[in-house]
Design a protein around this motif. Structure first.
Motif, PDB file in Angstrom:
ATOM      1  N   LEU A  63       0.843  -1.216   0.000  1.00 53.67           N
ATOM      2  CA  LEU A  63       0.000   0.000   0.000  1.00 53.67           C
ATOM      3  C   LEU A  63       0.870   1.255   0.000  1.00 53.67           C
ATOM      4  CD1 LEU A  63      -3.207   0.442   0.278  1.00 53.67           C
ATOM      5  CD2 LEU A  63      -2.372  -1.913   0.359  1.00 53.67           C
ATOM      6  N   ASP A  64       1.970   1.226   0.754  1.00 55.84           N
ATOM      7  CA  ASP A  64       2.859   2.381   0.808  1.00 55.84           C
ATOM      8  C   ASP A  64       3.532   2.614  -0.542  1.00 55.84           C
ATOM      9  OD1 ASP A  64       3.949   4.230   3.035  1.00 55.84           O
ATOM     10  OD2 ASP A  64       5.759   3.672   1.922  1.00 55.84           O
ATOM     11  N   GLU A  65       3.938   1.539  -1.188  1.00 54.88           N
ATOM     12  CA  GLU A  65       4.583   1.665  -2.492  1.00 54.88           C
ATOM     13  C   GLU A  65       3.623   2.239  -3.534  1.00 54.88           C
ATOM     14  OE1 GLU A  65       7.120  -1.390  -4.026  1.00 54.88           O
ATOM     15  OE2 GLU A  65       7.185  -2.426  -2.099  1.00 54.88           O
ATOM     16  N   ILE A  66       2.388   1.765  -3.527  1.00 55.40           N
ATOM     17  CA  ILE A  66       1.414   2.257  -4.507  1.00 55.40           C
ATOM     18  C   ILE A  66       1.106   3.726  -4.260  1.00 55.40           C
ATOM     19  CG2 ILE A  66      -0.934   1.984  -5.375  1.00 55.40           C
ATOM     20  CD1 ILE A  66      -0.711  -1.003  -4.587  1.00 55.40           C
ATOM     21  N   ALA A  67       0.923   4.086  -2.997  1.00 57.28           N
ATOM     22  CA  ALA A  67       0.651   5.493  -2.674  1.00 57.28           C
ATOM     23  C   ALA A  67       1.780   6.381  -3.171  1.00 57.28           C
ATOM     24  CB  ALA A  67       0.463   5.653  -1.167  1.00 57.28           C
ATOM     25  N   GLU A  68       3.013   5.938  -2.974  1.00 60.26           N
ATOM     26  CA  GLU A  68       4.181   6.722  -3.420  1.00 60.26           C
ATOM     27  C   GLU A  68       4.200   6.834  -4.948  1.00 60.26           C
ATOM     28  OE1 GLU A  68       8.345   7.414  -4.670  1.00 60.26           O
ATOM     29  OE2 GLU A  68       7.215   5.550  -4.922  1.00 60.26           O
ATOM     30  N   GLN A  69       3.861   5.739  -5.621  1.00 62.14           N
ATOM     31  CA  GLN A  69       3.840   5.748  -7.088  1.00 62.14           C
ATOM     32  C   GLN A  69       2.778   6.710  -7.624  1.00 62.14           C
ATOM     33  OE1 GLN A  69       3.413   1.839  -8.781  1.00 62.14           O
ATOM     34  NE2 GLN A  69       3.101   2.581 -10.863  1.00 62.14           N
ATOM     35  N   LEU A  70       1.662   6.792  -6.908  1.00 60.36           N
ATOM     36  CA  LEU A  70       0.566   7.661  -7.339  1.00 60.36           C
ATOM     37  C   LEU A  70       0.726   9.101  -6.870  1.00 60.36           C
ATOM     38  CD1 LEU A  70      -2.428   5.264  -6.563  1.00 60.36           C
ATOM     39  CD2 LEU A  70      -1.619   5.930  -8.837  1.00 60.36           C
ATOM     40  N   GLY A  71       1.722   9.359  -6.030  1.00 65.62           N
ATOM     41  CA  GLY A  71       1.897  10.697  -5.482  1.00 65.62           C
ATOM     42  C   GLY A  71       0.865  11.036  -4.427  1.00 65.62           C
ATOM     43  N   LEU A  72       0.339   9.992  -3.742  1.00 66.69           N
ATOM     44  CA  LEU A  72      -0.670  10.186  -2.711  1.00 66.69           C
ATOM     45  C   LEU A  72      -0.071   9.982  -1.324  1.00 66.69           C
ATOM     46  CD1 LEU A  72      -3.684   8.222  -4.254  1.00 66.69           C
ATOM     47  CD2 LEU A  72      -3.490  10.700  -4.015  1.00 66.69           C
ATOM     48  N   ASP A  73      -0.602  10.707  -0.362  1.00 66.85           N
ATOM     49  CA  ASP A  73      -0.216  10.465   1.017  1.00 66.85           C
ATOM     50  C   ASP A  73      -0.751   9.089   1.422  1.00 66.85           C
ATOM     51  OD1 ASP A  73      -0.876  10.486   4.032  1.00 66.85           O
ATOM     52  OD2 ASP A  73       0.466  12.200   3.813  1.00 66.85           O
ATOM     53  N   PRO A  74       0.065   8.255   2.105  1.00 65.75           N
ATOM     54  CA  PRO A  74      -0.398   6.918   2.509  1.00 65.75           C
ATOM     55  C   PRO A  74      -1.660   6.940   3.365  1.00 65.75           C
ATOM     56  CG  PRO A  74       1.981   7.067   2.731  1.00 65.75           C
ATOM     57  CD  PRO A  74       1.492   8.454   2.419  1.00 65.75           C
ATOM     58  N   VAL A  75      -1.827   7.978   4.171  1.00 70.34           N
ATOM     59  CA  VAL A  75      -3.052   8.104   4.965  1.00 70.34           C
ATOM     60  C   VAL A  75      -4.247   8.345   4.053  1.00 70.34           C
ATOM     61  CG1 VAL A  75      -4.265   9.603   6.601  1.00 70.34           C
ATOM     62  CG2 VAL A  75      -1.945   8.807   7.123  1.00 70.34           C
ATOM     63  N   GLU A  76      -4.100   9.264   3.122  1.00 59.82           N
ATOM     64  CA  GLU A  76      -5.193   9.587   2.203  1.00 59.82           C
ATOM     65  C   GLU A  76      -5.531   8.397   1.307  1.00 59.82           C
ATOM     66  OE1 GLU A  76      -8.226  11.309   0.223  1.00 59.82           O
ATOM     67  OE2 GLU A  76      -7.258  11.960   2.088  1.00 59.82           O
ATOM     68  N   PHE A  77      -4.511   7.655   0.874  1.00 60.26           N
ATOM     69  CA  PHE A  77      -4.737   6.492   0.015  1.00 60.26           C
ATOM     70  C   PHE A  77      -5.608   5.456   0.732  1.00 60.26           C
ATOM     71  CE2 PHE A  77      -2.865   2.504  -2.021  1.00 60.26           C
ATOM     72  CZ  PHE A  77      -3.688   2.587  -3.126  1.00 60.26           C
ATOM     73  N   ARG A  78      -5.341   5.239   2.018  1.00 56.72           N
ATOM     74  CA  ARG A  78      -6.166   4.300   2.778  1.00 56.72           C
ATOM     75  C   ARG A  78      -7.577   4.850   3.004  1.00 56.72           C
ATOM     76  NH1 ARG A  78      -1.005   3.327   3.783  1.00 56.72           N
ATOM     77  NH2 ARG A  78      -0.316   1.212   4.373  1.00 56.72           N
ATOM     78  N   ARG A  79      -7.669   6.140   3.258  1.00 61.73           N
ATOM     79  CA  ARG A  79      -8.974   6.742   3.497  1.00 61.73           C
ATOM     80  C   ARG A  79      -9.876   6.588   2.259  1.00 61.73           C
ATOM     81  NH1 ARG A  79      -7.446  11.649   4.408  1.00 61.73           N
ATOM     82  NH2 ARG A  79      -7.350  11.612   6.687  1.00 61.73           N
ATOM     83  N   MET A  80      -9.318   6.783   1.076  1.00 58.55           N
ATOM     84  CA  MET A  80     -10.139   6.728  -0.130  1.00 58.55           C
ATOM     85  C   MET A  80     -10.431   5.293  -0.577  1.00 58.55           C
ATOM     86  SD  MET A  80      -7.261   8.102  -2.849  1.00 58.55           S
ATOM     87  CE  MET A  80      -8.390   8.185  -4.228  1.00 58.55           C
ATOM     88  N   ASN A  81      -9.826   4.312   0.110  1.00 58.00           N
ATOM     89  CA  ASN A  81     -10.074   2.910  -0.222  1.00 58.00           C
ATOM     90  C   ASN A  81     -10.666   2.146   0.964  1.00 58.00           C
ATOM     91  OD1 ASN A  81      -9.119   2.169  -3.059  1.00 58.00           O
ATOM     92  ND2 ASN A  81      -7.414   3.439  -2.299  1.00 58.00           N
ATOM     93  N   GLU A  82     -11.493   2.834   1.720  1.00 56.23           N
ATOM     94  CA  GLU A  82     -12.165   2.219   2.857  1.00 56.23           C
ATOM     95  C   GLU A  82     -13.448   1.543   2.385  1.00 56.23           C
ATOM     96  OE1 GLU A  82     -13.118   1.533   7.077  1.00 56.23           O
ATOM     97  OE2 GLU A  82     -11.445   1.411   5.678  1.00 56.23           O
ATOM     98  N   PRO A  83     -13.547   0.206   2.492  1.00 57.86           N
ATOM     99  CA  PRO A  83     -14.754  -0.483   2.019  1.00 57.86           C
ATOM    100  C   PRO A  83     -15.919  -0.306   2.983  1.00 57.86           C
ATOM    101  CG  PRO A  83     -13.236  -2.058   2.982  1.00 57.86           C
ATOM    102  CD  PRO A  83     -12.521  -0.733   2.985  1.00 57.86           C
ATOM    103  N   GLU A  84     -17.122  -0.342   2.447  1.00 62.31           N
ATOM    104  CA  GLU A  84     -18.321  -0.208   3.279  1.00 62.31           C
ATOM    105  C   GLU A  84     -18.744  -1.536   3.883  1.00 62.31           C
ATOM    106  OE1 GLU A  84     -21.420   1.673   1.081  1.00 62.31           O
ATOM    107  OE2 GLU A  84     -20.308   3.548   0.798  1.00 62.31           O
ATOM    108  N   VAL A  85     -18.457  -2.643   3.195  1.00 63.25           N
ATOM    109  CA  VAL A  85     -18.756  -3.986   3.699  1.00 63.25           C
ATOM    110  C   VAL A  85     -17.541  -4.865   3.412  1.00 63.25           C
ATOM    111  CG1 VAL A  85     -21.252  -3.782   3.388  1.00 63.25           C
ATOM    112  CG2 VAL A  85     -19.832  -4.669   1.511  1.00 63.25           C
ATOM    113  N   ASN A  86     -17.531  -6.059   3.976  1.00 61.49           N
ATOM    114  CA  ASN A  86     -16.461  -7.011   3.680  1.00 61.49           C
ATOM    115  C   ASN A  86     -16.417  -7.250   2.172  1.00 61.49           C
ATOM    116  OD1 ASN A  86     -14.997  -9.405   3.176  1.00 61.49           O
ATOM    117  ND2 ASN A  86     -15.498 -10.239   5.177  1.00 61.49           N
TER     118      ASN A  86
END
Length: 744
Positions: A374-397
């Motif tokens: 996740l950290d590597e992808i965030a860095e590749q996309l130029g996204l903050d690792p915190v923001e990357f996780r926030r925008m990929n929070e699932p609503e259900v399993n």
């Protein structure tokens, strides 16, 4: 008279007496119930029983090959040593610890399955005599070629469903991944690890001709008499197993160790009580370990940063005949989204000591890979690792569409970022420097699947109103005594010093045992159920409504009446048993604890060494039953995470299967100099679907993801990515840019 009362967790729990809290002790950092005994050295551990009695001692004879058959065992010289009582060999010898909840340990049956496997045991009147005689036992082998390297993939098989369904798919991952705008595909490796509990596996056993009494360091008592019955031929109802105090286990003592089996065989053979304590080398070579892993992580992402497909494929090791596998994908099933998914596991068979449960089986290894990814992808996309996780929070399993019972992951991440000063994180690797040291920050998510296990407990209230809790539950150092005391005190309206707790006896009400982060909620829920039954009995005796009856400081309060318990009991004791069982809530909701880790490191450009400067963990695990013991559990997880990131590596000689660093002199674990001041924050939380206590497990949550937060911080400091754990200085030095050293 004792009545059984059962509660099945079919419905979410509403407000309870724990929420109303007349005593105000639940959740508080109450001191350990058994603390004085431990600090004074008077808490008896397994090897210390029968002090002063005429006892014998056992010592294991280890195999000197890794694979083959046993032609003969010649004990003539050993048996001639004065003081030697017997040498036991043959098919009843066990090759390692038993798997958790298995019918019995695996016997050797004339074969050698791994280097230093037990092949015999010497019983003598003195420990030194047994140790000396063990070296005189001559074993003749027919050696065979072994398999010792996971990379060779000699024999690959699909594991059984233990401890999770090993292979889970959804949709068409390969097609979705091929179409993904961003394709991440990397492989991570983790070595084998040892639990290395402070107290080694140890047993004292006594046979009186009819009954077998066993004191052993063991986490799960319910199956222990049955396991020992299989090995000794003694009926299970004539075997009593005691384990009131345990000096750590971390999963390695969920199954009976070879010490327990051989001490029992020894006492039956000699008629004398027998003590066996495994040497540290025995513990490393003859109990269990965490298997190595090779993990391929593939994630498809849009250029905007949305995860579209997710695959986590793990190869892990175990010995022949063992179905357990390291479930590295156990959090990958639910933590991040992806309509098309693969979570799979394979066992690579090796002729090395069996692999079994070790603290946070699955998460501890799997999140080293996925949180690094996740950290590597965030860095590749130029996204903050915190923001990357926030925008990929699932609503259900995302695997099953099951709703989450409660999920505070983003709350933990945001609270951690605020407290840690995440906004000050260096924007590019190598941009913050203090002399020879490069400074960086990293973060990772944490998760741990929650389970409620069948468990029961008895509460006896004596005529003076004092309560005693008895259950087969064990305390591996986590604070179980104290937590059960707090639950009973809060429910029954008693001061803490009016509640006694007795644990670790197989004759008591069968309990979940300590493991899997399920112990506190499972055993605690059975105490809750028993408490409700006791309250109903008290209410009936004074013709009051149990629901509205108030209990406080040893009194029952109903209307304008305040009656001491002693007056209600009138010289009679009351005994009730409560039982908790998982129900529909476990099927209808997905239950897990969540957290986030934030770490700051310094990496030396000259030596390549890494120093942890700050480490913060924020967790949400439902109701916290004891803030002090829960925080202590998190400290332990953080320290273990430091070890997995930087040091721990159980080295297996690929030529012969020998575990090379089989003691704490060479198996490196964090020491004081490696550990900074640790910070733990536990969010206020309740999960009404998880248990009547509204709590969830926390003991293993704190290790999950810590190592990735550290290696992510290493990258932020110096630009070196670690995918082959641990992050030793040689791996970092080899990748450091030359200009870093030039500027030093």
């Amino acid at each position: 008279m004792n009545t059984m009362n059962k509660h099945v967790m079919d419905e979410a729990i509403g407000e309870t007496r724990l929420d109303r809290g007349t005593q105000g002790v639940i959740g508080k950092g109450a001191p350990r119930y058994e603390g004085k005994l431990k600090v004074s050295g008077t808490a008896p551990y397994a090897y210390e029983y029968l002090a002063g009695e005429d006892v014998a001692y056992g010592f294991i004879v280890p195999a000197s090959i890794a694979k083959g058959t046993i032609r003969s065992v010649d004990a003539t010289k050993a048996e001639a040593v004065p003081g030697v009582l017997t040498v036991i060999s043959g098919d009843r010898i066990v090759r390692a610890a038993s798997q958790p909840m298995a019918p019995a340990a695996q016997t050797i049956d004339g074969e050698v399955f791994h280097y230093n496997q037990p092949v015999a045991v010497v019983i003598a009147d003195r420990f030194e005599t047994a140790r000396h005689a063990a070296k005189l036992v001559k074993v003749d082998y027919d050696a065979k070629e072994g398999r010792f390297d996971i990379a060779a993939r000699t024999t690959v098989r699909e594991p059984a469903s233990m401890p999770m369904e090993p292979n889970q798919t959804r949709g068409d991952f390969e097609s979705a991944f091929a179409k993904a705008e961003i394709q991440y595909d990397q492989t991570f490796t983790t070595p084998s690890y040892q639990a290395a509990a402070m107290e080694p596996h140890a047993t004292t056993a006594k046979w009186d001709g009819e009954r077998l009494t066993v004191w052993t360091s063991h986490q799960l008592l319910e199956t222990a008499p049955g396991q020992l019955s299989k090995h000794t031929g003694v009926d299970a109802d004539k075997i009593t197993v005691h384990s009131p105090y345990i000096g750590g286990g971390f999963g390695s003592k969920l199954g009976l160790g070879p010490d327990a089996v051989m001490a029992c065989l020894g006492t039956i053979a000699t008629g004398k009580p027998v003590k066996i304590a495994l040497t540290r080398q025995n513990v490393f070579q003859a109990t269990s370990r965490r298997g190595e892993t090779v993990q391929r992580v593939r994630i498809g992402v849009t250029k905007a940063g949305k995860i579209t497909c997710f695959a986590h494929e793990t190869d892990t090791t175990n010995s022949p005949g063992n179905g357990f596998f390291e479930p590295s994908g156990i959090s990958s099933v639910f933590l991040y989204p992806g309509e098309d998914r693969i979570v799979s596991h394979n066992i690579v068979e090796t002729d090395v000591l069996m692999a079994s449960a070790c603290r946070a089986p699955g998460e501890a290894t799997g999140m080293l890979a996925t949180e690094g990814a996740l950290d590597e992808i965030a860095e590749q996309l130029g996204l903050d690792p915190v923001e990357f996780r926030r925008m990929n929070e699932p609503e259900v399993n995302p695997q099953t569409d099951t709703p989450f019972s409660s999920r505070r992951l983003i709350d933990c991440i945001e609270e951690g970022a605020r407290r840690f000063g995440w906004s000050d994180r260096p924007k590019t690797p190598g941009s913050r420097r203090e002399g020879e040291w490069l400074i960086g920050m990293g973060m990772a998510s944490a998760s741990r699947k929650n389970d409620l296990m069948e468990s029961s407990a008895e509460i006896e209230m004596s005529p003076d109103g004092r309560a005693t809790v008895r259950t087969g539950m064990t305390d591996i150092g986590t604070g179980t005594y104290t937590i059960l005391q707090q639950i009973a005190a809060e429910m029954l309206g008693l001061p803490l010093d009016m509640v006694d707790v007795e644990l670790g006896d197989s004759r008591f009400a069968p309990s979940s045992g300590s493991g899997g982060s399920w112990g506190a909620n499972s055993a605690g829920s059975s105490v809750y159920v028993a408490s409700l039954a006791l309250i109903r009995e008290l209410a009936s005796r004074i013709d009051a409504d149990a629901e509205t009856l108030t209990l406080k400081d040893g009194h029952a309060i109903s209307g304008n009446r305040q009656i001491p318990f002693a007056d209600i009991l009138k010289g009679e004791a009351i005994s009730v048993t409560g039982k908790i069982e998982p129900g529909k809530q476990a099927e209808e909701t997905h239950q897990a604890s969540y957290g986030a880790h934030f770490c700051e490191v310094a990496v030396n450009v000259v030596t390549g060494e890494t120093r942890i400067r700050r480490l913060l963990t924020v967790g949400a695990a439902g109701r916290i039953l004891n803030e002090k013991t829960a925080t202590s559990q998190c400290y332990g997880g953080q320290i273990w995470g430091i070890g997995y990131a930087l040091e721990e590596d159980l080295v297996i000689d690929k030529r012969n299967g020998l575990i090379v660093n089989h003691d704490l002199a060479e198996y490196h674990v964090p020491v004081h100099a490696d550990v900074p001041q640790l910070d733990v924050v536990l969010l206020e939380d309740r999960d009404p679907h998880a248990s009547p206590l509204a709590g969830k497990g926390i003991g293993e949550l704190a290790i999950a993801g810590v190592g990735a937060a550290i290696t992510n911080a290493i990258y932020n400091a110096c630009g070196v990515r670690i995918r082959d754990y641990p992050a030793t200085l040689d791996k970092i030095l080899a990748e450091l840019p030359d200009d870093y050293l030039t500027a030093a």
